[in-house]
Design an enzyme around this catalytic site. Structure first.
Site, mmCIF file in Angstrom:
data_model
loop_
_atom_site.group_PDB
_atom_site.id
_atom_site.type_symbol
_atom_site.label_atom_id
_atom_site.label_comp_id
_atom_site.label_asym_id
_atom_site.label_seq_id
_atom_site.Cartn_x
_atom_site.Cartn_y
_atom_site.Cartn_z
ATOM 1 N N GLU A 162 0.795 -1.232 0.000
ATOM 2 C CA GLU A 162 0.000 0.000 0.000
ATOM 3 C C GLU A 162 0.825 1.277 0.000
ATOM 4 O O GLU A 162 0.594 2.182 0.804
ATOM 5 C CB GLU A 162 -0.955 -0.011 1.198
ATOM 6 C CG GLU A 162 -1.900 -1.187 1.166
ATOM 7 C CD GLU A 162 -2.800 -1.237 2.394
ATOM 8 O OE1 GLU A 162 -2.749 -0.312 3.212
ATOM 9 O OE2 GLU A 162 -3.567 -2.208 2.514
ATOM 10 N N ASN A 204 1.915 -5.117 -3.275
ATOM 11 C CA ASN A 204 0.520 -5.407 -2.944
ATOM 12 C C ASN A 204 -0.240 -4.123 -2.614
ATOM 13 O O ASN A 204 0.272 -3.258 -1.901
ATOM 14 C CB ASN A 204 0.484 -6.340 -1.725
ATOM 15 C CG ASN A 204 -0.888 -6.907 -1.457
ATOM 16 O OD1 ASN A 204 -1.476 -7.560 -2.309
ATOM 17 N ND2 ASN A 204 -1.400 -6.672 -0.257
#
Length: 477
Positions: A162, A204
């Site tokens: 993130e 991710n």
């Protein structure tokens, strides 16, 4: 995404290690098999995994652990491998709960996805107080120490989680990590590669399921990394959905795969009255992209979900299968074995050749010793043209040109199927070449995933450096 603790969301040019241990020959999916009855087994039919995020504290719950063992062939720790859990005090590491989950994965023969080495949340207090070069040094040390501890156990790491901002800009998130310098993600991936050369390294993120500014920002970063040789093998799409899936979901997965990385659905959970249909659609989208290597749901039962009251998982609070479970299982079973043998290839019979399924070309590694147990390393091709391979009279595997495993002679598409012997039915193996010409298992932990032990069963070779999954098959007789 937000888990039980704040928000939790969660990727190189690596090598395939070929290893030792003479057993019989193998290879997957000869003929038509009955539909699989569990999620992991159904996913394995096409060489994929179907996993769950788990909490160490729930492994003692018999309903929870029974479903975990029965249904899933991949495990991701929810919080146990994050920075605050593994390094609560600077340079003082605690792997107790992470090791418990790693042990669970090993005990049930499941892959282990590591989550997550670096994230702007769930940092220990001491790290939050650092900045600049001091934080950068601590960050790299953390990646190095944790990835080294789990070296050989983790199939794929969410190295960075993130790091991109929400909104329309598609730029980086303003975090303490970002403020150490715009190259911090690259530095993290390079440190992870050095610490564990054989784990897939993933980036991710969430809200990236469709083509939008955020996913395009990540796409541009991955393209840049690939162009400059920064080690990145996969991109994770969290896929926290509600009642629908973006219309360009599959196209988005495909555009990343076309960069030469695997794509993985890493934290799937879906709420809403259309839940079953959306779960089926997501599963089929993954199956339609050859480099979509697996799906992980974020939790097992609805009561285990961070999305309290939304009931977004495949099992209800009591552990009963929901309609969404059936939709996923049916979709996985509809895929069947991936990349079947070329019907024009006569096969190798009992000749002992190691050859491609397409044009009959063979594997070949120059100057390899013929001594039993000689270890070979085969590097993946990424986007290079297909290579010529041969199985030599001296029982060597040798390659012409670059040491590279990619297309097998049916064109230049990266990841075109090739064929090799498999000598036992265990998953994720290292392999060596023996002087008698057999290729045999030496140690668990890397590269091969073998779903069955019948002679001539198809075997999937997982390219550890981020190339497309390869298909292999052994001779009969």
């Amino acid at each position: 995404m937000v888990h039980a603790i704040p928000r939790a969301r969660r990727a190189a040019t690596v090598l395939l290690t070929v290893g030792l241990m003479a057993v019989g020959l193998v290879s997957v999916f000869a003929g038509t098999a009955a539909a699989a009855t569990t999620l992991g087994a159904a996913a394995a039919q096409s060489g994929r995994y179907f996993g769950a995020a788990v909490a160490a504290g729930k492994l003692g719950d018999s309903t929870y652990s029974t479903i975990l063992r029965r249904e899933f062939n991949s495990i991701t720790p929810e919080n146990e491998m994050k920075w605050d859990a593994t390094e609560p005090n600077r340079n003082s590491f605690n792997y107790t709960n992470g090791d418990r989950i790693a042990g669970q994965a090993s005990s049930q023969g499941a892959r282990l996805r590591g989550h997550a080495l670096l994230w702007h949340q769930q940092q220990p207090g001491w790290a939050q107080s650092l900045s600049g070069s001091t934080l950068r040094s601590a960050m790299i040390n953390h990646v190095t120490q944790v990835a080294t501890h789990y070296r050989g156990q983790v199939y794929a790491w969410d190295v960075v989680n993130e790091a991109f901002a929400d909104g329309s800009g598609g730029g980086r998130r303003d975090s303490n990590l970002q403020r150490t310098g715009n190259d911090w993600i690259e530095a993290a991936f390079r440190a992870a590669r050095s610490a564990d050369p054989n784990a897939k390294l993933c980036y991710n993120d969430y809200n990236t399921d469709g083509v939008n500014a955020k996913s395009t920002g990540i796409y541009n970063m991955v393209a840049d990394f690939k162009n400059r040789g920064v080690p990145i093998d996969c991109v994770g799409f969290q896929s926290h959905l509600s009642n629908s899936v973006p219309g360009d979901y599959q196209a988005n997965l495909a555009r990343f795969a076309n960069l030469g990385v695997d794509v993985q659905i890493t934290e799937l959970d879906i709420s809403g009255s259309n839940q079953a249909a959306v779960y089926g659609n997501v599963t089929r989208a993954c199956l339609a992209v050859s480099r979509c290597t697996g799906i992980t749901v974020w939790g097992i039962r609805d009561s285990d979900s961070w999305r309290t009251g939304e009931n977004p998982l495949l099992f209800d609070n009591s552990g009963n299968k929901k309609a969404a479970y059936t939709a996923v299982l049916d979709a996985l079973n509809s895929a069947g074995p991936e990349d079947p043998e070329d019907p024009e290839d006569p096969g190798t019979g009992g000749s002992g050749n190691v050859r491609s399924t397409g044009a009959g070309r063979c594997l070949d590694v120059p100057n390899a010793s013929t001594s039993n147990g000689t270890q070979l390393q085969v590097y993946d091709c990424h986007t290079n043209a297909n290579q010529l391979w041969t199985y030599t009279s001296s029982k060597q595997l040798t390659v012409y040109g670059n040491k590279c495993l990619g297309a097998s002679g049916r064109g230049t598409t990266n990841g075109t199927a090739v064929v090799i012997w498999d000598c036992d039915g265990d998953s994720n193996q290292q392999w060596n070449l023996n002087s008698n010409g057999t290729v045999t298992n030496v140690q668990s932990g890397l590269c091969l995933d073998i779903p069955a032990t019948a002679n001539a069963t198809r075997v999937r070779l997982w390219a550890c450096s981020g190339s497309a999954n390869q298909q292999w098959s052994g001779p009969t007789g």
